[in-house]
Write a protein that holds these residues in place. Structure first.
Motif, PDB file in Angstrom:
ATOM      1  N   ASN A   1      -7.580   2.351  -6.589  1.00  0.00           N
ATOM      2  CA  ASN A   1      -7.534   1.485  -5.425  1.00  0.00           C
ATOM      3  C   ASN A   1      -8.106   2.224  -4.206  1.00  0.00           C
ATOM      4  O   ASN A   1      -7.761   3.378  -3.951  1.00  0.00           O
ATOM      5  N   HIS A   2      -8.984   1.551  -3.482  1.00  0.00           N
ATOM      6  CA  HIS A   2      -9.659   2.130  -2.313  1.00  0.00           C
ATOM      7  C   HIS A   2     -10.493   3.355  -2.676  1.00  0.00           C
ATOM      8  O   HIS A   2     -10.736   4.226  -1.841  1.00  0.00           O
TER       9      HIS A   2
ATOM     10  N   ASN B   1       0.828  -1.201   0.000  1.00  0.00           N
ATOM     11  CA  ASN B   1       0.000   0.000   0.000  1.00  0.00           C
ATOM     12  C   ASN B   1       0.872   1.264   0.000  1.00  0.00           C
ATOM     13  O   ASN B   1       2.014   1.198   0.415  1.00  0.00           O
TER      14      ASN B   1
ATOM     15  N   CYS C   1      -5.766  -5.949  -4.431  1.00  0.00           N
ATOM     16  CA  CYS C   1      -6.421  -5.546  -3.190  1.00  0.00           C
ATOM     17  C   CYS C   1      -7.628  -6.451  -3.035  1.00  0.00           C
ATOM     18  O   CYS C   1      -8.253  -6.814  -4.027  1.00  0.00           O
TER      19      CYS C   1
END
Ligand code: G6P
Ligand code: MN
Length: 445
Positions: free
Chosen positions: A194-195, A144, A165
């Motif tokens: 991502n996220h 990350n 992920c």
């Protein structure tokens, strides 16, 4: 087949090894090389793996080394799961931001930028070595902030680096489950960074079942994202956001909860894991039992402050089993054996989202085969989501530029442009605060 794990002394390595142990087919991983900077962490993890392998005749052979180049040579797959600055570094990322009244989180907001600034130079060094020593290897990045780090590495490895992920998979699985669909048969229309992604549809036999979920408050309120975001907000959005969007949509509450927490997530994990690694030094310790106990506690407390502010209660038992190792194994199998499959991965955009350039790493469903991961066409995002994605990608680009140029002013710009940092002055103080506590940011001048 040889798999090298960077960050091989890391706590989640046994998850990956556990997944490998279930694979008995031709072409499976037969050799695992653990690399870490810290000998005692390697020793601890190797003990757990050793207990896991008991009674499995074809268990992959495990070796450990602190020599990076040696670990990379001859690898077919490389998993990168490193943590630059360790969990203490993560705790600092959180504290400095929270002291300024902005979000301190591993991947989102100021904390994510600080972690990215520290990690990108190390990831780039690894990518360069891989390009030189193992040019045919596939690098699977778990480190990350995964999207940003994957993009940094892709500048040296092209499409041979793929970021993973488990949060989109977990989200898709939960939605399929409440709809009574088989997650394996469902096509999940998800895209973003991502996220920072949204599920906009879930097709079973060609029919979009998501409208049925959005129209049913009881169903909608029955799973993690419904509890976290609230039924009304999900209906307003007309989509189901990744759980990390809670930090955006309920930022004020999340910041307050994190400020008031007895320990930040990083500090909690730093203490918890220190106890585990200490215990592993005792020759009589039951390694696998201690690891499993620690893992269960970690999973049960994941995002607990967010859930508390939302009144969401405990995590669902079905959500506790992660899935990160399953994504990694599925990806490796698809590539190594040309077992075609679809997985949500972090890859270069290549025209998928027209608002981003083709080299921008995004998170999107991909068809995976022996030639790697190929993003599939998805519907465009609505303007509010496009706005966030573009703003955060611009921040990531400033982080990459700061890491390359060593420019402090560019680092300030990265913080200042983030939608969750509310003043240029705050950004300046964040850079001061972070460079004071992180030796890994000494390169900024
Ligand atoms: C999720 C996220 C990962 C994160 C993990 C553990 O799976 O997608 O990026 O590393 O949770 O979070 P924790 O707070 O336990 O370190
Ligand atoms: Mn993640």
């Amino acid at each position: 087949m040889k798999l090298t794990i960077l960050g091989g002394g890391g706590f989640r390595v046994p998850l990956v090894y556990g997944a490998l142990l279930t694979d008995h087919a031709e072409g499976r991983v037969t050799e695992v090389v653990l690399h870490d900077l810290d000998d005692s962490r390697l020793y601890a993890v190797a003990r757990v793996l050793d207990e896991q392998a008991a009674g499995v005749p074809d268990a992959p052979k495990v070796t450990a080394t602190t020599d990076l180049d040696e670990a990379l040579r001859g690898a077919d797959f490389i998993f990168s799961a490193i943590r630059v600055g360790g969990l203490q570094g993560r705790a600092h990322d959180e504290r400095v931001a929270l002291a300024e009244g902005v979000l301190g989180q591993e991947t989102v907001g100021a904390g994510g930028i600080a972690y990215g600034l520290r990690t990108v130079p190390v990831a780039v060094d690894i990518a360069r070595r891989v390009a030189r020593l193992a040019p045919d290897a596939w690098l699977i990045n778990f480190t990350n902030p995964a999207g940003l780090v994957t993009e940094a590495m892709s500048r040296h490895l092209g499409d041979r680096v793929i970021g993973i992920c488990d949060s989109p998979v977990g989200l898709g699985r939960r939605i399929a489950r409440v709809l009574g669909a088989n997650p394996r048969e469902a096509w999940i229309d998800y895209v973003g960074l991502n996220h920072l992604g949204w599920v906009r549809g879930l097709r079973v036999a060609g029919r979009d079942e998501l409208p049925r979920l959005l129209a049913d408050p009881d169903l909608l309120g029955s799973f993690e994202e419904g509890k976290l975001f609230g039924v009304d907000w999900l209906q307003s959005l007309g989509a189901i956001p990744n759980e990390y969007l809670h930090y955006y949509y309920f930022n004020r509450e999340a910041v307050r909860a994190y400020q008031q927490a007895e320990k930040t997530r990083g500090a909690f994990l730093a203490d918890q894991q220190a106890r585990f690694y200490e215990e592993m030094k005792r020759p009589d310790a039951a390694a696998l039992t201690a690891w499993d106990r620690t893992r269960a506690e970690r999973e049960a407390t994941y995002m607990s402050e967010n859930r508390e502010t939302a009144g969401a209660g405990e995590r669902d038992a079905d959500d506790l089993s992660g899935g990160y190792e399953k994504v990694a194994l599925a990806l490796m199998r698809a590539i190594a054996r040309d077992e075609r499959t679809t997985l949500i991965l972090n890859v270069r955009n290549q025209g998928t989202l027209s608002v981003l350039d083709s080299d921008a790493v995004i998170e999107v469903p991909c068809l995976v085969d022996a030639n790697g991961a190929h993003p599939v066409a998805v519907a465009p995002l609505p303007d509010h989501a496009t706005g966030l994605v573009c703003a955060v990608k611009a921040v990531e680009r400033e982080v990459l530029a700061a890491a390359e140029s060593h420019s402090r002013a560019t680092a300030v710009k990265a913080f200042a442009l983030h939608p969750l940092v509310d003043s240029v002055n705050v950004a300046r103080r964040l850079v001061e605060g972070y460079t004071d506590v992180h030796p890994g940011l000494a390169y900024l001048d």
